[in-house]
Scaffold this motif. Structure first.
Motif, mmCIF file in Angstrom:
data_model
loop_
_atom_site.group_PDB
_atom_site.id
_atom_site.type_symbol
_atom_site.label_atom_id
_atom_site.label_comp_id
_atom_site.label_asym_id
_atom_site.label_seq_id
_atom_site.Cartn_x
_atom_site.Cartn_y
_atom_site.Cartn_z
ATOM 1 N N GLN A 151 10.930 5.492 -9.529
ATOM 2 C CA GLN A 151 12.038 5.465 -8.576
ATOM 3 C C GLN A 151 11.647 6.150 -7.263
ATOM 4 O O GLN A 151 12.037 5.711 -6.177
ATOM 5 C CB GLN A 151 13.279 6.130 -9.179
ATOM 6 N N MET A 152 10.868 7.228 -7.339
ATOM 7 C CA MET A 152 10.392 7.898 -6.120
ATOM 8 C C MET A 152 9.530 6.965 -5.281
ATOM 9 O O MET A 152 9.665 6.893 -4.058
ATOM 10 C CB MET A 152 9.592 9.154 -6.483
ATOM 11 N N ILE A 153 8.655 6.227 -5.954
ATOM 12 C CA ILE A 153 7.767 5.308 -5.242
ATOM 13 C C ILE A 153 8.570 4.152 -4.643
ATOM 14 O O ILE A 153 8.341 3.758 -3.495
ATOM 15 C CB ILE A 153 6.668 4.795 -6.195
ATOM 16 N N LYS A 154 9.516 3.610 -5.396
ATOM 17 C CA LYS A 154 10.347 2.526 -4.875
ATOM 18 C C LYS A 154 11.097 2.968 -3.619
ATOM 19 O O LYS A 154 11.204 2.225 -2.642
ATOM 20 C CB LYS A 154 11.342 2.064 -5.938
ATOM 21 N N SER A 155 11.618 4.195 -3.645
ATOM 22 C CA SER A 155 12.314 4.709 -2.470
ATOM 23 C C SER A 155 11.376 4.813 -1.281
ATOM 24 O O SER A 155 11.740 4.444 -0.154
ATOM 25 C CB SER A 155 12.930 6.079 -2.773
ATOM 26 N N ALA A 184 -10.327 10.120 -8.636
ATOM 27 C CA ALA A 184 -10.951 9.108 -9.495
ATOM 28 C C ALA A 184 -10.000 7.966 -9.834
ATOM 29 O O ALA A 184 -10.450 6.894 -10.265
ATOM 30 C CB ALA A 184 -11.446 9.762 -10.786
ATOM 31 N N LEU A 185 -8.703 8.163 -9.625
ATOM 32 C CA LEU A 185 -7.713 7.145 -9.978
ATOM 33 C C LEU A 185 -7.341 6.248 -8.811
ATOM 34 O O LEU A 185 -6.672 5.236 -8.997
ATOM 35 C CB LEU A 185 -6.443 7.831 -10.504
ATOM 36 N N ALA A 186 -7.763 6.599 -7.608
ATOM 37 C CA ALA A 186 -7.325 5.911 -6.397
ATOM 38 C C ALA A 186 -8.121 4.645 -6.116
ATOM 39 O O ALA A 186 -9.280 4.505 -6.513
ATOM 40 C CB ALA A 186 -7.428 6.859 -5.210
ATOM 41 N N LYS A 228 0.835 -1.193 0.000
ATOM 42 C CA LYS A 228 0.000 0.000 0.000
ATOM 43 C C LYS A 228 0.874 1.250 0.000
ATOM 44 O O LYS A 228 1.790 1.381 0.813
ATOM 45 C CB LYS A 228 -0.893 0.033 1.238
ATOM 46 N N ILE A 229 0.566 2.165 -0.919
ATOM 47 C CA ILE A 229 1.244 3.453 -0.964
ATOM 48 C C ILE A 229 0.216 4.545 -0.711
ATOM 49 O O ILE A 229 -0.884 4.518 -1.263
ATOM 50 C CB ILE A 229 1.942 3.676 -2.334
ATOM 51 N N MET A 230 0.563 5.502 0.132
ATOM 52 C CA MET A 230 -0.298 6.651 0.374
ATOM 53 C C MET A 230 0.308 7.858 -0.322
ATOM 54 O O MET A 230 1.481 8.192 -0.092
ATOM 55 C CB MET A 230 -0.451 6.921 1.873
ATOM 56 N N ILE A 231 -0.482 8.501 -1.181
ATOM 57 C CA ILE A 231 -0.023 9.672 -1.911
ATOM 58 C C ILE A 231 -0.792 10.887 -1.410
ATOM 59 O O ILE A 231 -2.026 10.891 -1.400
ATOM 60 C CB ILE A 231 -0.212 9.487 -3.427
ATOM 61 N N LEU A 232 -0.058 11.902 -0.969
ATOM 62 C CA LEU A 232 -0.676 13.113 -0.443
ATOM 63 C C LEU A 232 -0.833 14.125 -1.566
ATOM 64 O O LEU A 232 0.145 14.532 -2.201
ATOM 65 C CB LEU A 232 0.158 13.694 0.697
ATOM 66 N N THR A 285 1.320 6.034 -11.887
ATOM 67 C CA THR A 285 2.486 5.155 -11.818
ATOM 68 C C THR A 285 2.322 4.114 -10.720
ATOM 69 O O THR A 285 2.637 2.931 -10.917
ATOM 70 C CB THR A 285 3.766 5.973 -11.582
ATOM 71 N N ALA A 286 1.824 4.531 -9.560
ATOM 72 C CA ALA A 286 1.603 3.590 -8.458
ATOM 73 C C ALA A 286 0.619 2.494 -8.868
ATOM 74 O O ALA A 286 0.825 1.303 -8.569
ATOM 75 C CB ALA A 286 1.091 4.333 -7.231
ATOM 76 N N ARG A 287 -0.446 2.885 -9.554
ATOM 77 C CA ARG A 287 -1.425 1.903 -10.012
ATOM 78 C C ARG A 287 -0.787 0.942 -11.028
ATOM 79 O O ARG A 287 -1.017 -0.270 -10.989
ATOM 80 C CB ARG A 287 -2.634 2.606 -10.627
#
Length: 406
Positions: free
Chosen positions: A294-298, A40-42, A3-7, A19-21
């Protein structure tokens, strides 16, 4: 599934969410209520203020997230640092986040860390601002300390402009002080990068395109690569590393406004997140890796790879309107033809949507990316796109021609 939380759910977070999706992550998007495209993308949304650290921490703990991040905004950076610290996640340290979201604290940290930067003073009244300007010498820049981009920033040429500039900086700020800074002369560029284990492991200087108003400048685009001598590049890298060390930035993207003059470098300010205005897209195009990925992987604590695999010159500019109004027509057929020609073109809004006269990058109505090293080629493509858009019944290319003719 991780799970990734994007603010943030705005235009500058949409590519990060997509990208996360695409990476197969359960994507939780958090933002204040509103008509934001990222919702709408979450997979799941929380309607929370991204500055509300405790509320977002509670949501993050409830969801047992594996990572948290944002892009293109300073608003959520402090909260990200707070959540990372409390949940032992990979990301910017809370103390560094607090420094990098307050220009006055940042100035103090840079001074103590030996970073080359403009002289500046923290003030709490127009009278103190006047004294600071006299001490520093005109022209000066009066800055809101807790806003990104060009919001709350005024270049002041003489004492008669100080009071208005001070009020502009104080309005909309959560702080009771503003920053008065010596105005530097030189070429303004942007520098993005990534800090890991307190070291700058990726560095991407780039040309910055700006629209110059009466008392401020608005970033409207960027170009990669930035052509400079090896010695200047080394000095940029040295100053950026000093800024990373001084601020404590770690496990995060960094985005800096930099002035250069000859081989002299000044770091004006730095954020603990990636830049906006198409910077991640341009990095991905020029260097050959997906910067959002790469940002998400980090953020997930996974191994990253910033190895350059391509070298494709590219540049981008935002589509903006010099007037407020409503989009009354878009020539969709011509837009599609431009895309078929290979133009990377994004329009943010449909017909009927209101737009604001440009004040900063958030007033964008889209963007254009071209694989070229010639700004004239990009500008010609911009004109072709503007011909496809009408504001209040008037073609946007014509609106811009009338504006620039004045």
């Amino acid at each position: 599934m991780k799970k990734i939380m994007i603010l943030g759910a705005g235009i500058y977070q949409v590519p990060l969410i997509r990208t996360a999706r695409r990476m197969g992550l359960y994507t939780i998007v958090v933002s204040i209520p509103g008509d934001y495209p990222g919702f709408a993308l979450a997979d799941k949304i929380y309607e929370l203020n991204t500055r509300d650290k405790e509320a977002i921490l509670a949501a993050a703990e409830k969801e047992q997230i594996d990572g948290i991040c944002t892009s293109g905004t300073d608003v959520a950076v402090s909260t990200i640092g707070y959540v990372c610290e409390k949940m032992h996640l990979s990301g910017i340290p809370y103390e560094a986040a607090e420094i990098l979201t307050d220009k006055a604290k940042m100035k103090d940290a840079f001074r103590q860390g030996g970073v080359s930067a403009a002289d500046g003073m923290r003030v709490r009244s127009a009278e103190e601002a006047q004294k600071a300007a006299e001490q520093l010498g005109y022209p000066v820049v009066v800055k809101r300390v807790d806003s990104s981009g060009s919001r709350g920033i005024t270049v002041v040429e003489h004492s008669g402009q100080i009071e208005e500039a001070y009020e502009n900086a104080r309005n909309g700020s959560a702080r009771d002080y503003v920053l008065v800074e010596k105005f530097l002369r030189g070429t303004e560029i942007g520098v993005d990068g990534f800090a890991q284990n307190h070291k700058l492991v990726f560095l991407a200087p780039h040309t910055k395109f700006v629209y110059r108003g009466a008392h401020t400048t608005v970033p409207v685009g960027h170009a990669f690569p930035y052509g400079c001598s090896g010695a200047l590049r080394e000095e940029i890298a040295r100053q950026m590393q000093l800024a990373v060390t001084a601020s404590g930035a770690d496990q995060c993207s960094v985005n800096a406004d930099v002035f250069v003059d000859g081989e002299k470098v000044w770091i004006i300010e730095m954020g603990g997140r990636t830049g906006a205005t198409c910077i991640p897209e341009l990095i991905s195009t020029y260097y050959g890796f997906d910067f959002y990925e790469q940002m998400i992987k980090s953020a997930l604590g996974e191994e990253t790879d910033f190895q350059q695999t391509e070298s494709c010159p590219c540049m981008a500019k935002l589509l903006l309107s010099p007037v407020s109004g409503t989009i009354t027509q878009i020539d969709r057929d011509q837009v599609e033809r431009l895309r078929q020609e290979g133009l990377e073109l994004v329009l943010d809004y449909p017909e009927g949507h209101e737009v604001s006269a440009m004040a900063d990058g958030t007033d964008r109505i889209g963007h254009v990316i071209v694989k070229t090293d010639r700004e004239a080629e990009l500008d010609e493509q911009m004109k072709r796109v503007y011909r496809c858009i009408w504001i209040d019944g008037k073609n946007l290319e014509t609106i811009w021609e009338e504006k620039t003719a004045k």
